[in-house]
Scaffold this active site. Structure first.
Site, mmCIF file in Angstrom:
data_model
loop_
_atom_site.group_PDB
_atom_site.id
_atom_site.type_symbol
_atom_site.label_atom_id
_atom_site.label_comp_id
_atom_site.label_asym_id
_atom_site.label_seq_id
_atom_site.Cartn_x
_atom_site.Cartn_y
_atom_site.Cartn_z
ATOM 1 N N ASP A 31 0.827 -1.204 0.000
ATOM 2 C CA ASP A 31 0.000 0.000 0.000
ATOM 3 C C ASP A 31 0.871 1.267 0.000
ATOM 4 O OD1 ASP A 31 -2.883 0.833 0.425
ATOM 5 O OD2 ASP A 31 -1.959 1.879 2.106
ATOM 6 N N GLU A 80 1.987 -0.178 -4.708
ATOM 7 C CA GLU A 80 1.073 0.893 -5.102
ATOM 8 C C GLU A 80 1.900 2.189 -5.084
ATOM 9 O OE1 GLU A 80 -3.195 2.962 -3.955
ATOM 10 O OE2 GLU A 80 -1.783 2.446 -2.383
HETATM 11 C C1 NOJ Z 1 -4.464 2.906 -0.818
HETATM 12 C C2 NOJ Z 1 -5.538 1.883 -0.690
HETATM 13 O O1 NOJ Z 1 -5.717 1.250 -1.921
HETATM 14 C C3 NOJ Z 1 -6.761 2.622 -0.212
HETATM 15 O O2 NOJ Z 1 -7.904 1.820 -0.249
HETATM 16 C C4 NOJ Z 1 -6.501 3.133 1.180
HETATM 17 O O3 NOJ Z 1 -7.584 3.923 1.601
HETATM 18 C C5 NOJ Z 1 -5.229 3.970 1.219
HETATM 19 N N1 NOJ Z 1 -4.159 3.406 0.477
HETATM 20 C C6 NOJ Z 1 -4.771 4.113 2.634
HETATM 21 O O4 NOJ Z 1 -4.254 2.895 3.098
#
Ligand code: NOJ
Length: 519
Positions: free
Chosen positions: A216, A272
């Site tokens: 993440d 991500e």
């Molecule tokens: C990215 C995640 O995909 C999302 O769903 C989340 O709210 C934020 N990061 C915070 O962790």
């Protein structure tokens, strides 16, 4: 075939000048499970690990090679699991450690790999580390989070709330940083003990047999707190986190990578990296010693038009291939409106999108329900629960025709539109359905070695036609309203217009997709 271990780690093997898949995750189709909305095994209206276990045969039938499961760790669920209170335990809503052990074993028995969602930038404010850290300024974890006497910059929280990313904590008498909700304090990755503790959480799951992690907002694990965001930042369309992109992140990624690489079996990281530029994103692969894979957000946000897509795909390949870095392709996930809806709702376009996703050079990620052609759900005002207003893409999967659509009771969010027609049950029976189209494309992909390389050559068939050759395989995605003539006679391996497979064709109809080999 030679392996480029020195220069590119396990990124890609070379065959002459060609880059060819050498590991499972380069050949894989990864399927994202948003567990709350996938399948409910205990009848409480929220999906769980038991529900997922019960549906593994379906995923095996569909032909996915790996699942990425959005967070299932202990969490107060302020951000539906992205606020983790214990990285080494399962939230009772989803099951327990025994259930996830069973899931890993049952998935592996079906040749499906399991990726968990690691959330390293922040914890829940209920995590014992934060409870200790906020107690006073001298406790052993006092510096595990980012505390300041005053707000150190102009950063705003994600989710466009307009709120500062700093909240004053009465108990500690200082502000703490939270790039997301106030219930998600940012960890201080400058602290060596934080790094060590977080790497231990990876080992915990690697020891239990998981095959890798989606990571993440991984670009946020290093920050320059003294740098304000540009004045127009908050108003930028898709900005959802401060745009940190600082050199200190790279040694941290190398530490993470070396943990994964110390385990047998090609464990994988997919980051991500929410930076809307391919060049900046590419740096997170390092020299084959940082992330194995990174999500490609400029592609997610491309217009669904041949010229825009061509530009994004070319730029991705031109930047990643010379580094030996392996691309990924995603159209939907749990944070963005479903691409079917973003692209206007048309079924033919959704079929074209599927053909593109599953024939581009690199690793495709599907989001649960796109194989059913789901539209974004309309959520009545009084049922909106997500602080980021992302409920529409998180609606439950319709498994069956009829009341509750195969869920034991009414689920936590409403179903997407036309849930009977879009259900797994209805589409399973209909060989012409979206579900069968995805399955067929995955079968073609698996048995066609030309699709396991990074080769792609554009073929010019007109402005509104996205056409490319992958080795000897021709992919024609006709997004125009006219029939397009092909450069020669071909035989479709897959055709979005049924009945053409195996025949000789010389043209592709409007709004149709063909994957073909020369006659
Ligand atoms: C990215 C995640 O995909 C999302 O769903 C989340 O709210 C934020 N990061 C915070 O962790």
């Amino acid at each position: 075939m030679g392996s480029d271990k020195t220069m590119f780690g396990s990124h890609a093997a070379t065959e002459g000048e060609r880059l060819v898949a050498s590991t499972w995750w380069q050949r894989a189709v990864v399927y994202q499970v948003y567990p709350r909305s996938f399948a409910d095994g205990n009848g409480d209206g929220v999906g769980d690990l038991l529900g997922l276990i019960e549906r593994l045969d379906h995923l095996a039938w569909l032909g996915v090679d790996a699942v990425w499961i959005s967070p299932v760790f202990r969490s107060p669920m302020a951000d539906f699991g992205y606020d983790v209170a214990d990285y080494c335990d399962i939230d009772p809503l989803f099951g327990d450690l025994a259930t996830i052990d069973r899931l890993i074993a049952d998935a592996h028995a079906r040749d499906i790999k399991v990726l968990l969602d690691w959330v390293p930038n922040h914890t829940s404010d209920q995590h014992p580390w934060f409870l200790e850290s906020r107690r006073d300024r001298t406790n052993p974890k006092a510096d595990w989070y980012v505390w300041r006497d005053r707000t150190a910059n102009n950063w705003l929280t994600a989710f466009n709330s307009g709120q500062p990313a700093w909240t004053y904590d009465e108990q500690r008498g200082q502000y703490y940083l939270h790039c997301f909700l106030a219930q998600q304090p940012d960890l201080n990755w400058d602290h060596p003990q934080v790094q060590d503790a977080m790497l231990d959480t990876l080992r915990f799951w690697l020891d239990r047999g998981v095959d890798g992690f989606r990571m993440d907002v991984i670009h946020l694990i290093a920050k320059h707190l003294d740098e304000d965001d540009p004045a127009d930042f908050a108003s930028k369309k898709y900005s959802h986190v401060p745009a940190n992109d600082v050199p200190e992140v790279h040694p941290r990624l190398r530490r993470i990578r070396s943990v994964l690489d110390s385990y047998p079996g090609d464990r994988v990281s997919v980051g991500e990296v929410y930076l809307l530029d391919e060049e900046r994103m590419a740096a997170y692969y390092g020299s084959g010693d940082e992330l194995h894979l990174s999500f490609n957000f400029p592609f997610v946000w491309s217009q669904f038009r041949a010229d825009d897509l061509r530009h994004r795909i070319s730029r991705t390949l031109d930047i990643l291939r010379p580094r030996g870095a392996w691309p990924t392709w995603v159209l939907s996930n749990h944070d963005v409106p479903r691409h079917r809806t973003r692209y206007g709702g048309d079924e033919a376009l959704a079929r074209i999108a599927a053909a593109m996703l599953l024939t581009l050079p690199g690793t495709p990620f599907l989001y649960q329900g796109e194989e059913l052609g789901l539209h974004e759900a309309e959520i009545p005002h009084d049922r909106i629960v997500d602080p980021g207003l992302r409920d529409g893409c998180r609606a439950p999967l319709p498994w069956a025709i009829g009341r509750h659509h195969g869920w034991p009771s009414d689920p936590w969010l409403p179903f997407p539109p036309d849930a009977d027609a879009h259900s797994v049950e209805a589409q399973h029976l209909d060989e012409d359905s979206m579900l069968h189209w995805y399955r067929h494309l995955m079968q073609v992909r698996r048995r066609t070695p030309q699709l396991h390389t990074l080769d792609l050559e554009w073929v010019d068939l007109g402005a509104d036609v996205l056409a490319y050759r992958r080795g000897g395989v021709l992919v024609v995605l006709n997004m125009s309203s006219v029939t397009v003539d092909l450069p020669g006679i071909v035989v479709p391996l897959a055709s979005s217009i049924r009945g053409l497979e195996g025949l000789h064709i010389t043209s592709v109809a409007p709004l149709a997709a063909v994957v073909a080999v020369p006659a």
